[in-house]
Write an enzyme that holds these catalytic residues in place. Structure first.
Site, PDB file in Angstrom:
ATOM      1  N   LYS A  97      11.399  -5.253   8.995  1.00 50.28           N
ATOM      2  CA  LYS A  97      10.984  -6.661   8.879  1.00 50.28           C
ATOM      3  C   LYS A  97      12.245  -7.526   8.957  1.00 50.28           C
ATOM      4  O   LYS A  97      12.715  -7.834  10.041  1.00 50.28           O
ATOM      5  CB  LYS A  97      10.239  -6.882   7.556  1.00 50.28           C
ATOM      6  CG  LYS A  97       8.801  -6.364   7.543  1.00 50.28           C
ATOM      7  CD  LYS A  97       8.702  -4.902   7.284  1.00 50.28           C
ATOM      8  CE  LYS A  97       7.326  -4.426   6.923  1.00 50.28           C
ATOM      9  NZ  LYS A  97       7.263  -2.967   6.833  1.00 50.28           N
ATOM     10  N   ALA A 136      11.351  -6.162   1.742  1.00 51.18           N
ATOM     11  CA  ALA A 136      11.182  -6.098   3.200  1.00 51.18           C
ATOM     12  C   ALA A 136      11.408  -7.478   3.827  1.00 51.18           C
ATOM     13  O   ALA A 136      11.974  -7.602   4.905  1.00 51.18           O
ATOM     14  CB  ALA A 136       9.781  -5.596   3.524  1.00 51.18           C
ATOM     15  N   ASP A 170       0.806  -1.238   0.000  1.00 56.07           N
ATOM     16  CA  ASP A 170       0.000   0.000   0.000  1.00 56.07           C
ATOM     17  C   ASP A 170       0.831   1.277   0.000  1.00 56.07           C
ATOM     18  O   ASP A 170       0.532   2.220  -0.724  1.00 56.07           O
ATOM     19  CB  ASP A 170      -1.046   0.001   1.134  1.00 56.07           C
ATOM     20  CG  ASP A 170      -0.463  -0.180   2.520  1.00 56.07           C
ATOM     21  OD1 ASP A 170       0.756  -0.379   2.634  1.00 56.07           O
ATOM     22  OD2 ASP A 170      -1.235  -0.124   3.494  1.00 56.07           O
TER      23      ASP A 170
HETATM   24  N1  PM9 Z   1       4.603  -3.122   5.527  1.00 57.04           N
HETATM   25  C1  PM9 Z   1       3.096  -4.217   6.967  1.00 57.04           C
HETATM   26  O1  PM9 Z   1       2.496  -4.257   8.041  1.00 57.04           O
HETATM   27  C2  PM9 Z   1       3.913  -1.928   7.599  1.00 57.04           C
HETATM   28  C3  PM9 Z   1       2.927  -0.896   7.291  1.00 57.04           C
HETATM   29  S1  PM9 Z   1       1.244  -1.286   7.381  1.00 57.04           S
HETATM   30  C4  PM9 Z   1       0.926  -1.592   9.032  1.00 57.04           C
HETATM   31  O2  PM9 Z   1       3.057  -5.136   6.135  1.00 57.04           O
HETATM   32  C5  PM9 Z   1       6.441  -3.806   1.803  1.00 57.04           C
HETATM   33  C6  PM9 Z   1       6.360  -5.095   1.064  1.00 57.04           C
HETATM   34  C7  PM9 Z   1       5.904  -3.680   3.052  1.00 57.04           C
HETATM   35  C8  PM9 Z   1       5.963  -2.425   3.723  1.00 57.04           C
HETATM   36  C9  PM9 Z   1       5.389  -2.225   4.985  1.00 57.04           C
HETATM   37  C10 PM9 Z   1       6.636  -1.359   3.080  1.00 57.04           C
HETATM   38  C11 PM9 Z   1       6.778  -0.018   3.725  1.00 57.04           C
HETATM   39  C12 PM9 Z   1       7.138  -1.539   1.824  1.00 57.04           C
HETATM   40  N2  PM9 Z   1       7.022  -2.765   1.214  1.00 57.04           N
HETATM   41  O3  PM9 Z   1       6.387   0.397   6.826  1.00 57.04           O
HETATM   42  O4  PM9 Z   1       7.516   2.215   5.613  1.00 57.04           O
HETATM   43  O5  PM9 Z   1       5.309  -4.734   3.609  1.00 57.04           O
HETATM   44  O6  PM9 Z   1       8.862   0.532   6.789  1.00 57.04           O
HETATM   45  O7  PM9 Z   1       7.684  -0.086   4.768  1.00 57.04           O
HETATM   46  C13 PM9 Z   1       3.920  -3.073   6.667  1.00 57.04           C
HETATM   47  P1  PM9 Z   1       7.588   0.821   6.065  1.00 57.04           P
END
Ligand code: PM9
Length: 461
Positions: A260, A219, A127
């Protein structure tokens, strides 16, 4: 010993008490939160499965490293340590830290959108990635294989690109209009599903044919590498590091939310293979966005913890237990007949809410309704990955219909025990038994961007 699920390769050194609340209290908390679990206070949550992002436990090596942070504004020793680790893992020439994944996205993606009418194509945009594509003036196109949309049948790599569709999208939109191909590994929104090495090689061939830049949104690249080792013939005897390196060879840019598979509470990375001009553009642009290029929004101590975490996340005993915890929760739910994305992915169990609550149409957000019911039942906080998250078409303003309506039970790293997960399973099973009582939700307040984070909802009468 032949255990079905492996025991943790760590012991517990510090604990954080968590509060049990009553059902009556949770009904009130959720109402006050506008029926959006993002707005709950974490102390009103018993088991927090909202995200695996920055919510894991650090090792004592990481806590020890924190004390060695060099907080210099420019040229910090901690940056050079992080740079060395990231170069070693990726084989890339240029490394810039960012405060988290979206920080990396906001710096890099606009550099690739050189004019109006451009597109990124991904197996599936996450997203925030989609939001940054759109904020940069481009459009996001997804092409995950069809098999991912059928949650009931086994496929070892449900995160894969639909290769004929990828090529079609390039031809339909014109290769000169494609800003980049984003390989999201693992494929979060399809269920934390892995992408095979074979599929990545094929994507690379297509990108080469049309001269298109490849980005890895990695991630969870280490979890992806472990699935490749487990499931893809020819990789069983390779190390995780070797498998990851082969994946990185395929791309030009690696963007990482290091919250992650960096095993840290905050952090992101921009890694560029060899494009010096792009590196210079990003170095310049990051200063007003995130900070000076040797800290990118991170404290020196964060870079120290991340340097250690990146290495720990590649350890096989850690990865085996990590994926086993997810599999354990998935098995418990499947045994009780709860529909889930099968097989389970790397970081979460995704419950198929189109099947769970078929009485609720997509624009009344069935998966959000199931998440709320699970919270009320048990104090467990899941998160919706479906039409509520997907948002509206940026051109027409219409609610988009997600191909999957999922409740994600996201497992933080090294944080909960199998017993906690058993409690989660019991809660979901209880809600499943009473699923015909679930009703949809409509907006009380809808923000214009990334609405799911801050929207307020109310149950439909
Ligand atoms: N993913 C997740 O929970 C954290 C935000 S929503 C609660 O899955 C990918 C594949 C992700 C992602 C974050 C980001 C953005 C980019 N790509 O949250 O800004 O799964 O560190 O990373 C979340 P950041």
């Amino acid at each position: 010993m032949n255990n079905k699920y492996v025991a943790p390769p760590y012991r517990i050194k510090m604990v954080e008490p968590i509060k049990v609340t009553t059902k009556e209290e949770r009904i009130k908390f959720l109402k006050d939160a506008g029926y959006n679990p993002f707005s709950l206070r974490s102390e009103d949550v018993y088991i927090d499965l909202l995200t695996d992002s920055g919510t894991g436990a650090m090792s004592h090596f990481q806590w020890g490293a924190l004390m060695q942070g060099d907080e210099a504004y420019a040229g910090s020793r901690s940056f050079f340590r992080l740079e060395k680790v990231a170069k070693g893992i990726t084989g890339y020439k240029y490394i810039i830290p960012a405060h988290q994944g979206r920080g990396a996205e906001q710096v890099v993606l606009p550099q690739l959108v050189t004019r109006d009418g451009m597109f990124f194509i991904s197996n599936m945009h996450f997203d925030t990635t989609r939001a940054h594509v759109e904020l940069a003036g481009a459009r996001a196109l997804d092409c995950t294989i069809e098999e991912a949309m059928d949650t009931t049948t086994y496929h070892p790599f449900k995160g894969n690109f639909d290769l004929p569709r990828l090529e079609e999208l390039i031809l339909e939109n014109g290769k000169e209009n494609i800003s980049g191909i984003i390989m999201t590994i693992t494929n979060n929104s399809a269920g934390g599903q892995p992408v095979s090495m074979e599929n990545m090689h094929e994507v690379k061939k297509i990108a080469n044919k049309y001269d298109i830049t490849i980005l890895i949104d990695g991630a969870r690249y280490a979890e992806n590498a472990y699935f490749v080792k487990q499931r893809e013939p020819g990789y069983e005897n390779k190390s995780i590091r070797e498998i990851a390196l082969e994946a990185f060879e395929m791309a030009d840019i690696f963007l990482m939310s290091s919250k992650k598979d960096g095993l840290s509470n905050i952090g992101g990375l921009i890694c560029i293979k060899e494009d010096e001009d792009l590196y210079n553009q990003c170095r310049t642009y990051i200063v007003p966005m995130e900070g000076f290029p040797t800290y990118g929004g991170l404290a020196g101590r964060d870079m120290e913890a991340l340097s250690v975490g990146l290495e720990e996340a590649l350890e096989e005993d850690y990865l085996l237990h990590r994926l086993d915890q997810v599999r354990f929760l998935g098995d418990k739910l499947r045994e009780a007949g709860v529909p889930i994305q099968y097989p389970t992915g790397g970081h979460a169990v995704f419950v198929d809410c189109k099947k769970f609550a078929p009485q609720i149409p997509y624009d009344l957000f069935p998966a959000q309704s199931v998440c709320n019911a699970v919270y009320i039942e048990s104090g467990v906080r899941p998160v919706e990955i479906g039409s509520f998250l997907l948002g509206r078409d940026p051109d027409t303003g219409k609610n988009l219909e997600s191909p999957l309506e999922l409740m994600r039970l996201t497992i933080p790293r090294r944080t909960y025990t199998y017993k906690h997960l058993e409690y989660v399973a019991d809660a979901v099973i209880e809600v499943y038994k009473n699923r015909e009582k679930l009703v949809g939700l409509e907006f009380d307040y809808e923000p214009p961007v990334l609405r799911h984070f801050t929207a307020r909802l109310k149950p439909v009468k």
